[in-house]
Design a protein around this motif. Sequence first.
Motif, mmCIF file in Angstrom:
data_model
loop_
_atom_site.group_PDB
_atom_site.id
_atom_site.type_symbol
_atom_site.label_atom_id
_atom_site.label_comp_id
_atom_site.label_asym_id
_atom_site.label_seq_id
_atom_site.Cartn_x
_atom_site.Cartn_y
_atom_site.Cartn_z
ATOM 1 N N UNK A 277 -55.962 -11.229 1.945
ATOM 2 C CA UNK A 277 -55.168 -11.671 3.000
ATOM 3 C C UNK A 277 -54.424 -10.625 3.283
ATOM 4 N N UNK A 278 -53.670 -10.783 4.723
ATOM 5 C CA UNK A 278 -52.620 -9.712 4.865
ATOM 6 C C UNK A 278 -52.982 -9.056 6.239
ATOM 7 N N UNK A 279 -51.779 -8.436 6.635
ATOM 8 C CA UNK A 279 -52.153 -7.692 7.893
ATOM 9 C C UNK A 279 -53.243 -6.609 7.960
ATOM 10 N N UNK A 280 -53.437 -6.025 6.402
ATOM 11 C CA UNK A 280 -54.356 -5.020 6.400
ATOM 12 C C UNK A 280 -55.644 -5.199 5.873
ATOM 13 N N UNK A 281 -55.999 -6.748 5.775
ATOM 14 C CA UNK A 281 -57.158 -7.314 5.223
ATOM 15 C C UNK A 281 -58.350 -6.607 5.869
ATOM 16 N N UNK A 282 -58.354 -6.623 7.212
ATOM 17 C CA UNK A 282 -59.645 -6.142 7.817
ATOM 18 C C UNK A 282 -59.974 -4.736 7.580
ATOM 19 N N UNK A 283 -58.850 -3.810 7.634
ATOM 20 C CA UNK A 283 -59.181 -2.587 7.276
ATOM 21 C C UNK A 283 -59.477 -2.365 5.863
ATOM 22 N N UNK A 284 -59.103 -2.924 5.028
ATOM 23 C CA UNK A 284 -59.540 -3.145 3.653
ATOM 24 C C UNK A 284 -60.987 -3.340 3.447
ATOM 25 N N UNK A 285 -61.263 -4.532 4.212
ATOM 26 C CA UNK A 285 -62.864 -4.700 4.042
ATOM 27 C C UNK A 285 -63.542 -3.875 4.615
ATOM 28 N N UNK A 286 -63.020 -3.147 5.735
ATOM 29 C CA UNK A 286 -64.183 -2.130 6.180
ATOM 30 C C UNK A 286 -64.260 -0.951 5.498
ATOM 31 N N UNK A 287 -63.090 -0.541 4.738
ATOM 32 C CA UNK A 287 -63.056 0.418 3.844
ATOM 33 C C UNK A 287 -64.046 0.249 2.879
#
Length: 548
Positions: A463-473
């Motif tokens: 979770x967190x503001x950067x979660x989507x970017x991390x999942x995409x990476x």
Amino acid sequence: MLRWQRFMTWLHQQGLSTLHAVTDDVLASWAGHLARQGGASRGKVTKDLVALTRLWAFDAAGPTPSGMAMPPWHHLGIDDFLPRAPGAGRGENTTEAISPATMGPLLIWALRVVDDFADDILTAWSESCRMADAAASTPATPQSKIRLKRYLQALIDRGQPVPARSNAGYRHALANIYIAAAVGCSTTQVNGLLMTERWQQLPAYVDANPGPCPLDTPITGGIEGEPWTAFIDFTETRELMRHLGTACFIVLAYLTGMRPAEVLGLEAGCCPEVVSGRHLIYGREFKNAFDEDGNHHSAGRTREVPWVAIAPVVRAVRVLEKIAPAHGLLFDTATHTFVNAPRPSTASLGYQGMRLRIEAFATWASNLARRLGRESEIIPDDPHGTIGLARFRRTLAWHIARRPGGLVALAVQYGHLRTTMSAGYAARSRDGIHELLDIETARATADTLTTLHDDITHGAGISGPAARRAIHAAAQAPTFIGSIRTHRQARDILANPALTVYDNPRAFLMCVYNRDRGPVPPPRHHRCPAARPLPAVLREHRPHRPAR
């Protein structure tokens, strides 16, 4: 698609018609089939295996997964799964880094010997040389013979041990040089005494009652306030000097990034004193020492760019300068045999000799750790074999990129080392050390994304503001796993803003760096707010701002 098509054709030939039938054994058979094809190179086979990893990832992420097995090379690694390619292991990128469990205590003891034990060892060596000279130059007189007999008879009468030296590794003999210097007689008198009928039983007594040969030199070095040894034995000084030289080599090879030949080719005076600024080491390069006609210079040539030296490296050079001949090689082969009166040579210690010394140093340090009750600092065998010489340079790059906390003595120095190297050579080539750093950093990024991908696949949440970017990476991890072999591949990964995910194993947070939010380049774990032990959430790294 063509690679998938070839795989499907092969599956049909095996009598398999669905991805559900693709098991670990089937995938292993496919890898073996690829490797046996005529003209198959390791690079081509790697691309085919990566294509299968992508197929598995797409299938697993689809709405109705078929149940295709995870490729074994996905978790074992392609390098470990496939047979080693002919000639592999000669290049730095295929050289295994020294295990952190081995490198940690090895570096601890090397630094201790250089920083804390060096003065004691050098003083003891000087005293042992003085005693050897005195024993060789003392004339044989009736008075000196009387002193010798009285000295030995007193020990025998009291049943005390006699100073002895190891003989053939399993028996003990009279320490004739030590006794001659201590008593003030000639060594010929000690040897002659053993030939007389009255003293013929002395060798048997010495073998049954061997005693130490303590030097009357101070012990100033210690570990956590305690002396590292009660005394230095006369018979151990040559071995200790070898270990001191070996410790200096380990510090130089590991903390500079030099190649082995460049370390062994250093000369006295290579690191001038400076009033302010960084110390620099001037040496020779050998790998690219060619003239305009393409002829290789075996003696090397002076490097256009010196190395930057941090404090432990400078101390190692200063210790070696106390050993080496003036204006000679720091690892002069004749000097490092540690005979009493060596003649400087024009050659340095060889690779094989230094390999053996490193193994001997590890054994000695482990025995000392056991004697001092420091079991956690015993140096374990490296799982990839002998430590060797060339692995230090690769290991430095590995640790700078990953910095495993608590396992290596200078873990906090790795950030400083990388900054020093980058600042000192920002616009100039450093003969590949930057390339090694980039490759190891890219591999660390790939490992982080692969681990994250596996965690998400098995149901872990972030979770967190950067979660989507991390999942995409993380979803892109299968595209480059096991394929980072060249500097160009590493540059492509490091330059991709979608892959800038960094992990700190000691913290609950990961860093998803956004270069648009600040100028501080990753990875700077020691300056990253996400490196603090905060709740288990994933937050976006915003330089100069607290993680929220």
